[in-house]
Design a protein around this motif. Structure first.
Motif, PDB file in Angstrom:
ATOM      1  N   ALA A 164      10.720  -8.402   1.973  1.00 10.30           N
ATOM      2  CA  ALA A 164      10.776  -9.091   0.279  1.00 10.30           C
ATOM      3  C   ALA A 164       9.868 -10.137   0.233  1.00 10.30           C
ATOM      4  N   LEU A 165       9.217 -11.227   0.745  1.00  7.82           N
ATOM      5  CA  LEU A 165       8.096 -12.102   0.682  1.00  7.82           C
ATOM      6  C   LEU A 165       7.072 -11.092   0.453  1.00  7.82           C
ATOM      7  N   ASN A 166       6.672 -10.163   0.704  1.00 10.88           N
ATOM      8  CA  ASN A 166       5.650  -9.601   0.886  1.00 10.88           C
ATOM      9  C   ASN A 166       5.660  -8.007  -0.486  1.00 10.88           C
ATOM     10  N   PRO A 167       5.986  -8.054  -1.164  1.00 10.64           N
ATOM     11  CA  PRO A 167       6.470  -7.288  -2.048  1.00 10.64           C
ATOM     12  C   PRO A 167       5.030  -6.688  -2.491  1.00 10.64           C
ATOM     13  N   GLY A 168       4.541  -6.462  -2.688  1.00 12.32           N
ATOM     14  CA  GLY A 168       2.893  -5.733  -2.699  1.00 12.32           C
ATOM     15  C   GLY A 168       2.613  -4.802  -1.445  1.00 12.32           C
ATOM     16  N   LYS A 169       2.726  -5.361   0.103  1.00 14.86           N
ATOM     17  CA  LYS A 169       3.016  -4.784   0.691  1.00 14.86           C
ATOM     18  C   LYS A 169       4.157  -3.846   1.102  1.00 14.86           C
ATOM     19  N   ALA A 170       4.911  -4.261   0.726  1.00 16.92           N
ATOM     20  CA  ALA A 170       6.579  -3.237   0.601  1.00 16.92           C
ATOM     21  C   ALA A 170       6.155  -1.989  -0.468  1.00 16.92           C
ATOM     22  N   ALA A 171       5.662  -2.709  -1.633  1.00 12.77           N
ATOM     23  CA  ALA A 171       4.899  -1.600  -2.294  1.00 12.77           C
ATOM     24  C   ALA A 171       4.522  -0.103  -2.062  1.00 12.77           C
ATOM     25  N   ARG A 172       3.834  -0.279  -1.039  1.00 13.74           N
ATOM     26  CA  ARG A 172       2.765   1.208   0.230  1.00 13.74           C
ATOM     27  C   ARG A 172       3.508   1.691   1.040  1.00 13.74           C
ATOM     28  N   MET A 216      13.837  -7.067  -5.442  1.00 14.82           N
ATOM     29  CA  MET A 216      13.968  -6.766  -3.835  1.00 14.82           C
ATOM     30  C   MET A 216      13.763  -5.755  -3.557  1.00 14.82           C
ATOM     31  N   PRO A 217      11.984  -5.408  -2.573  1.00 12.25           N
ATOM     32  CA  PRO A 217      12.188  -3.763  -2.002  1.00 12.25           C
ATOM     33  C   PRO A 217      12.333  -3.106  -2.015  1.00 12.25           C
ATOM     34  N   LYS A 218      12.020  -2.181  -2.151  1.00 17.14           N
ATOM     35  CA  LYS A 218      13.187  -0.576  -1.089  1.00 17.14           C
ATOM     36  C   LYS A 218      13.175  -0.791   0.560  1.00 17.14           C
ATOM     37  N   VAL A 219      12.517  -1.163   0.352  1.00 17.26           N
ATOM     38  CA  VAL A 219      12.121  -0.861   2.084  1.00 17.26           C
ATOM     39  C   VAL A 219      12.975  -2.315   2.937  1.00 17.26           C
ATOM     40  N   SER A 220      12.790  -3.137   2.267  1.00 20.18           N
ATOM     41  CA  SER A 220      13.931  -4.658   2.629  1.00 20.18           C
ATOM     42  C   SER A 220      14.848  -4.659   1.840  1.00 20.18           C
ATOM     43  N   ASP A 221      15.304  -3.006   1.292  1.00 22.16           N
ATOM     44  CA  ASP A 221      16.593  -2.728   1.478  1.00 22.16           C
ATOM     45  C   ASP A 221      17.080  -2.218   2.103  1.00 22.16           C
ATOM     46  N   LEU A 222      16.422  -1.001   2.636  1.00 20.67           N
ATOM     47  CA  LEU A 222      16.463   0.077   3.583  1.00 20.67           C
ATOM     48  C   LEU A 222      16.886  -0.843   4.870  1.00 20.67           C
ATOM     49  N   PHE A 223      15.695  -2.177   5.600  1.00 20.49           N
ATOM     50  CA  PHE A 223      15.738  -2.543   6.522  1.00 20.49           C
ATOM     51  C   PHE A 223      16.887  -3.435   6.719  1.00 20.49           C
ATOM     52  N   PHE A 224      17.332  -4.727   5.638  1.00 19.50           N
ATOM     53  CA  PHE A 224      18.658  -4.970   5.453  1.00 19.50           C
ATOM     54  C   PHE A 224      19.661  -4.240   6.220  1.00 19.50           C
ATOM     55  N   LYS A 225      20.666  -3.440   4.683  1.00 14.10           N
ATOM     56  CA  LYS A 225      20.667  -2.836   5.799  1.00 14.10           C
ATOM     57  C   LYS A 225      21.141  -1.444   6.484  1.00 14.10           C
ATOM     58  N   THR A 226      20.258  -1.180   7.640  1.00 14.08           N
ATOM     59  CA  THR A 226      19.999  -0.833   8.358  1.00 14.08           C
ATOM     60  C   THR A 226      20.407  -1.782   9.616  1.00 14.08           C
ATOM     61  N   SER A 256      -3.325  -6.193   7.159  1.00  9.48           N
ATOM     62  CA  SER A 256      -3.970  -5.741   5.730  1.00  9.48           C
ATOM     63  C   SER A 256      -4.184  -6.606   5.070  1.00  9.48           C
ATOM     64  N   SER A 257      -5.308  -6.195   4.084  1.00  7.71           N
ATOM     65  CA  SER A 257      -4.972  -7.074   2.847  1.00  7.71           C
ATOM     66  C   SER A 257      -4.396  -7.156   1.975  1.00  7.71           C
ATOM     67  N   GLY A 258      -3.926  -8.872   1.331  1.00  7.50           N
ATOM     68  CA  GLY A 258      -2.975  -8.840   0.513  1.00  7.50           C
ATOM     69  C   GLY A 258      -2.067  -8.032  -0.037  1.00  7.50           C
ATOM     70  N   SER A 259      -1.977  -7.570  -1.880  1.00  8.79           N
ATOM     71  CA  SER A 259      -1.595  -6.980  -2.224  1.00  8.79           C
ATOM     72  C   SER A 259      -1.967  -5.954  -2.921  1.00  8.79           C
ATOM     73  N   VAL A 260      -1.114  -4.929  -3.683  1.00 12.06           N
ATOM     74  CA  VAL A 260      -2.093  -3.674  -3.811  1.00 12.06           C
ATOM     75  C   VAL A 260      -1.740  -3.756  -5.313  1.00 12.06           C
ATOM     76  N   ARG A 261      -2.734  -2.889  -6.251  1.00 12.14           N
ATOM     77  CA  ARG A 261      -3.534  -3.537  -7.750  1.00 12.14           C
ATOM     78  C   ARG A 261      -2.151  -2.202  -8.120  1.00 12.14           C
ATOM     79  N   SER A 262      -1.888  -2.297  -8.779  1.00  9.20           N
ATOM     80  CA  SER A 262      -1.257  -1.485  -9.734  1.00  9.20           C
ATOM     81  C   SER A 262      -2.338  -0.919 -10.448  1.00  9.20           C
ATOM     82  N   LEU A 263      -1.576  -0.037 -11.540  1.00  7.82           N
ATOM     83  CA  LEU A 263      -2.580   1.236 -12.645  1.00  7.82           C
ATOM     84  C   LEU A 263      -3.369   0.001 -13.694  1.00  7.82           C
ATOM     85  N   SER A 264      -2.380  -1.011 -14.008  1.00  5.80           N
ATOM     86  CA  SER A 264      -2.941  -1.956 -14.535  1.00  5.80           C
ATOM     87  C   SER A 264      -3.922  -3.173 -14.911  1.00  5.80           C
TER      88      SER A 264
END
Length: 136
Positions: free
Chosen positions: A57-65, A1-11, A121-129
């Motif tokens: 949690a359903l949008n991990p690409g956006k959660a990573a931003r 689960m993305p960190k921001v999701s975990d934080l929102f659920f715990k809060t 905003s647009s879909g997902s974030v691209r990684s370095l790869s």
């Protein structure tokens, strides 16, 4: 689960506990004057935070931003300012604290606008790869 999701659920759970505590306090005392604050604690704190957590949690690409963590911080700063002040204003009749409630409300509104930016905003974030998080 993305960190921001975990934080929102715990809060959200913390807000749920506080909302239940406020409800119990009103029930025990028989003074239900602060019921709008109780509703705000439960709806903005518990329910909306859990929905934000679910979205990320359903949008991990956006959660990573970085904007997702900005959203989390701004939203919770606004709630921490607004909700106790609203409770004190309604429970104790202290209308002098209303500007604090207003300031917290404006911060919460700004955080909701930040969330709107995330959602639209647009879909997902691209990684370095160069691969999207879903294809790694």
């Amino acid at each position: 689960m993305p960190k921001v999701s975990d934080l929102f659920f715990k809060t959200a759970i913390v807000w749920l506990i506080l909302g239940i505590g406020a409800g119990l306090q009103m029930a025990i005392s028989g003074d239900h004057g602060a019921f709008p604050a109780h509703a705000h604690i439960n709806l903005l704190g518990w329910v909306t935070s859990a929905i934000f957590g679910g979205y990320y949690a359903l949008n991990p690409g956006k959660a990573a931003r970085k904007i997702a963590m900005i959203h989390y911080g701004l939203y919770n700063v606004g709630l921490v300012i607004m909700l106790p002040a609203l409770y004190l204003m309604l429970h104790g009749g202290n209308t002098a604290i209303e500007p604090v409630v207003a300031a917290g409300s404006l911060i919460v509104a700004a955080a909701v606008l930040v969330f709107a930016v995330v959602v639209f905003s647009s879909g997902s974030v691209r990684s370095l790869s160069g691969l999207s998080p879903a294809t790694r």
